[in-house]
Design a protein around this motif. Structure first.
Motif, PDB file in Angstrom:
ATOM      1  N   TYR A 175       0.821  -1.215   0.000  1.00 32.11           N
ATOM      2  CA  TYR A 175       0.000   0.000   0.000  1.00 32.11           C
ATOM      3  C   TYR A 175       0.854   1.265   0.000  1.00 32.11           C
ATOM      4  O   TYR A 175       0.354   2.363  -0.275  1.00 32.11           O
ATOM      5  CB  TYR A 175      -0.980   0.006   1.177  1.00 32.11           C
ATOM      6  N   THR A 199       1.767   4.166  -3.983  1.00 26.84           N
ATOM      7  CA  THR A 199       0.550   4.879  -4.348  1.00 26.84           C
ATOM      8  C   THR A 199       0.350   4.887  -5.859  1.00 26.84           C
ATOM      9  O   THR A 199       1.298   5.111  -6.618  1.00 26.84           O
ATOM     10  CB  THR A 199       0.610   6.328  -3.822  1.00 26.84           C
ATOM     11  N   THR A 203      -9.903   8.295   3.144  1.00 29.21           N
ATOM     12  CA  THR A 203     -10.237   8.832   1.818  1.00 29.21           C
ATOM     13  C   THR A 203     -10.625  10.295   1.917  1.00 29.21           C
ATOM     14  O   THR A 203     -11.440  10.689   2.758  1.00 29.21           O
ATOM     15  CB  THR A 203     -11.390   8.027   1.193  1.00 29.21           C
ATOM     16  N   VAL A 228      -8.804   5.477  -0.806  1.00 36.34           N
ATOM     17  CA  VAL A 228      -8.159   4.353  -0.130  1.00 36.34           C
ATOM     18  C   VAL A 228      -9.124   3.175  -0.096  1.00 36.34           C
ATOM     19  O   VAL A 228     -10.259   3.294   0.381  1.00 36.34           O
ATOM     20  CB  VAL A 228      -7.729   4.738   1.302  1.00 36.34           C
ATOM     21  N   ARG A 239      -4.324  -3.183   1.155  1.00 37.14           N
ATOM     22  CA  ARG A 239      -4.867  -1.827   0.925  1.00 37.14           C
ATOM     23  C   ARG A 239      -4.257  -1.245  -0.351  1.00 37.14           C
ATOM     24  O   ARG A 239      -3.104  -1.502  -0.680  1.00 37.14           O
ATOM     25  CB  ARG A 239      -4.547  -0.928   2.124  1.00 37.14           C
ATOM     26  N   VAL A 289      -3.881   2.566  -2.265  1.00 40.47           N
ATOM     27  CA  VAL A 289      -4.052   4.021  -2.147  1.00 40.47           C
ATOM     28  C   VAL A 289      -3.920   4.636  -3.536  1.00 40.47           C
ATOM     29  O   VAL A 289      -2.908   4.437  -4.214  1.00 40.47           O
ATOM     30  CB  VAL A 289      -3.009   4.634  -1.192  1.00 40.47           C
TER      31      VAL A 289
END
Length: 245
Positions: free
Chosen positions: A51, A54, A96, A138, A156, A158
C-alpha cells in the motif's frame, strides 16, 4: 575410551536434527514477521503491490478525457478455483479525501475461475470539485466466506486522484538544459495540448525528442502567424526552449 560408531552416528543425527529445528524456527518466524499467509487449504486475496506504492490517476496527462478507466490488479493465492469468487472490499472512509461523486467501482467484482490474478475496475470522473486539487481514494480488501485477506501490507490500495498539473519526473535537468527549458505549468499544459502526451517515461530519448520538436514547431508557427504563445510573465515561450532543430 573410544566412542562407539553407533554413539558417534547418534550424536551426529541429533546435531543435524537440532540444526533443522533451528532453521524451521527461523523460517516460521520470518513468515510471521513478513505476514506471509499459510495455505492449509485456504484461499487468499491481496493486491499485487504494497500500500506504500501509491497509484497516481491524473487528468492533466489526458486533457481531452472527462473519465479515466482505472484497473487495479488483485492476486489470488490458493488451490485453483473451479468457479467465480466474489471479491470483498470497501472504501476506507477515514483515510479517503476524494468526494464520492468523482469515482465509481464496477458492481459485483469477482475473481474469475482458474485465474491467479484478476482486476478491480474503477471509473474516475473529471469534476469541478477535483479541479486544481489532489485527493486520496483508499481501498481495503475485506474477508468473505470464501476469501481471506493475505499479506497486511498488500491488503490496501491508495490512489492519488488529481486534476492538478505538476512537474513530471521525466522533466529533469537534461530535459530542462537541452530540450524544453525551464519548467512552467503553462508550458507543460501547452506541450500536452500540442502533442497529446504528458507522460514521457516509457519513451526513448529519440522518441521524446520527436515530441519536443513537434512542440517547438508549433511555437514557431504561432510566432510566424503573429500570435506567439506567452508565458505567464509575458515572455515568448519559444525563446525559453533551447532545443536545436
Amino acid at each position: 575410551m573410544k566412542k562407539s560408531f553407533f554413539t558417534l552416528k547418534l550424536n551426529r543425527n541429533l546435531l543435524l536434527l537440532a540444526w533443522s529445528c533451528i532453521g524451521l524456527s527461523f523460517f516460521f518466524a520470518a513468515c510471521k514477521k513478513n505476514d506471509i499467509p499459510y495455505y492449509h487449504g485456504k484461499q487468499y486475496i491481496q493486491f499485487l503491490d504494497p500500500y506504500t506504492d501509491t497509484m497516481s490517476v491524473a487528468f492533466f496527462l489526458t486533457p481531452l478525457l472527462d473519465t479515466l478507466q482505472v484497473r487495479i490488479p488483485v492476486k489470488y493465492i490458493g488451490e485453483q478455483s473451479t468457479e467465480d469468487i466474489a471479491i470483498g472490499f470497501k472504501v476506507n472512509a477515514k483515510e479517503t479525501t476524494a468526494d464520492a461523486d468523482v469515482y465509481q467501482f464496477r458492481s459485483n467484482p469477482v475473481l474469475r475461475k482458474g485465474l491467479a490474478t484478476d482486476t478491480l475496475y474503477l471509473s474516475v470522473y473529471k469534476k469541478q470539485n477535483l479541479k486544481g486539487k489532489e485527493a486520496l481514494l483508499v481501498i481495503d480488501l475485506k474477508q468473505t466466506d470464501r476469501l481471506t485477506v493475505g499479506e497486511t501490507i498488500k491488503s490496501r490500495k491508495v490512489l492519488r486522484l488529481s486534476d492538478k498539473i505538476t512537474r513530471p519526473k521525466w522533466w529533469d535537468a537534461l530535459i530542462e538544459n537541452t530540450y524544453l527549458g525551464k519548467y512552467s505549468d503553462k508550458k507543460y499544459r501547452t506541450f500536452i495540448e500540442v502533442t497529446g502526451e504528458g507522460d514521457l517515461e516509457p519513451y526513448t530519448i529519440e522518441q521524446k525528442r520527436d515530441l519536443m520538436l513537434q512542440f517547438k514547431y508549433y511555437l514557431i508557427d504561432k510566432v510566424d502567424k503573429g500570435t506567439p504563445v506567452l508565458e505567464d510573465d509575458g515572455k515568448d515561450m519559444l525563446s525559453t526552449v533551447p532545443l536545436i532543430g
